[in-house]
Design a protein around this motif. Sequence first.
Motif, mmCIF file in Angstrom:
data_model
loop_
_atom_site.group_PDB
_atom_site.id
_atom_site.type_symbol
_atom_site.label_atom_id
_atom_site.label_comp_id
_atom_site.label_asym_id
_atom_site.label_seq_id
_atom_site.Cartn_x
_atom_site.Cartn_y
_atom_site.Cartn_z
ATOM 1 N N HIS A 57 0.715 -1.032 -0.105
ATOM 2 C CA HIS A 57 0.102 -0.046 -0.092
ATOM 3 C C HIS A 57 0.981 1.153 0.124
ATOM 4 C CE1 HIS A 57 -3.353 2.971 0.745
ATOM 5 N NE2 HIS A 57 -2.623 3.235 1.643
ATOM 6 N N VAL A 58 0.639 2.015 -1.161
ATOM 7 C CA VAL A 58 1.627 3.233 -1.073
ATOM 8 C C VAL A 58 0.701 4.176 -1.104
ATOM 9 C CG1 VAL A 58 3.209 4.375 -2.698
ATOM 10 C CG2 VAL A 58 3.546 2.211 -2.625
ATOM 11 N N PRO A 59 0.757 5.254 -0.153
ATOM 12 C CA PRO A 59 -0.353 6.309 -0.045
ATOM 13 C C PRO A 59 -0.188 7.311 -1.374
ATOM 14 C CG PRO A 59 1.754 6.714 1.362
ATOM 15 C CD PRO A 59 1.846 5.393 0.956
ATOM 16 N N ILE A 60 -1.627 7.603 -1.740
ATOM 17 C CA ILE A 60 -1.676 8.639 -3.056
ATOM 18 C C ILE A 60 -1.565 9.953 -2.146
ATOM 19 C CG2 ILE A 60 -2.856 9.229 -4.798
ATOM 20 C CD1 ILE A 60 -3.992 6.507 -5.010
ATOM 21 N N ASN A 61 -0.417 10.761 -2.254
ATOM 22 C CA ASN A 61 -0.249 12.200 -2.075
ATOM 23 C C ASN A 61 0.613 12.771 -3.188
ATOM 24 O OD1 ASN A 61 2.515 11.423 -1.330
ATOM 25 N ND2 ASN A 61 2.024 11.225 0.556
ATOM 26 N N LEU A 62 0.893 14.067 -3.179
ATOM 27 C CA LEU A 62 1.584 14.720 -4.251
ATOM 28 C C LEU A 62 3.081 14.280 -4.650
ATOM 29 C CD1 LEU A 62 1.070 17.140 -6.212
ATOM 30 C CD2 LEU A 62 2.122 18.713 -4.360
ATOM 31 N N THR A 63 3.656 14.140 -3.365
ATOM 32 C CA THR A 63 5.063 13.627 -3.555
ATOM 33 C C THR A 63 5.159 12.069 -4.326
ATOM 34 O OG1 THR A 63 5.668 14.672 -1.444
ATOM 35 C CG2 THR A 63 7.367 12.884 -2.337
ATOM 36 N N THR A 64 4.335 11.290 -3.753
ATOM 37 C CA THR A 64 4.368 9.815 -4.569
ATOM 38 C C THR A 64 3.717 9.928 -6.182
ATOM 39 O OG1 THR A 64 2.234 9.295 -3.648
ATOM 40 C CG2 THR A 64 4.353 8.751 -2.659
ATOM 41 N N SER A 65 2.761 10.863 -6.244
ATOM 42 C CA SER A 65 2.045 11.065 -7.580
ATOM 43 C C SER A 65 3.241 11.719 -8.399
ATOM 44 C CB SER A 65 0.866 11.895 -7.460
ATOM 45 O OG SER A 65 -0.024 11.180 -6.711
ATOM 46 N N VAL A 66 3.985 12.700 -7.768
ATOM 47 C CA VAL A 66 4.975 13.247 -8.777
ATOM 48 C C VAL A 66 5.896 12.187 -9.303
ATOM 49 C CG1 VAL A 66 6.779 14.891 -8.889
ATOM 50 C CG2 VAL A 66 4.502 15.655 -7.947
ATOM 51 N N ILE A 67 6.404 11.509 -8.465
ATOM 52 C CA ILE A 67 7.438 10.427 -8.605
ATOM 53 C C ILE A 67 7.030 9.601 -9.660
ATOM 54 C CG2 ILE A 67 8.768 8.715 -7.441
ATOM 55 C CD1 ILE A 67 9.119 10.049 -5.064
#
Length: 87
Positions: A57-67
Motif C-alpha cells: 500500500h503506497v499512499p497517494i499524495n503529491l510527492t508519490t504522484s509526482v514520482i
Amino acid sequence: MQPIVFVAVIASIIFLLLIVGTPVKSIRFIGQGLIKVIIGAVFLFFLNALGNQAGIHVPINLTTSVIAGILGIPGVAALAAIDFWVL
C-alpha cells in the motif's frame, strides 16, 4: 475580501492577459506537469488495488504522484519496493 473586489481583481487579470498575451510554453509546461501528476496518481491507485493481496500500500499524495508520474512504471515499482522493504 469583498466579492466585488474579488471579481474586479479576476477581471483585471483576465483583461491584462488578453492585452499582453500569455506565454504559451509556460502554460503548456504546467499543463503537462499536471497531467503527469494525475497519471501518477492513477498508477498508484492501480498498484494499491492490485497489490492489496500482497500487502503493498503506497499512499497517494503529491510527492508519490509526482514520482510515479515523472518516472512512470519504474517509479511505481521503486515506490512499491521501498514500501515492501522499509515497512
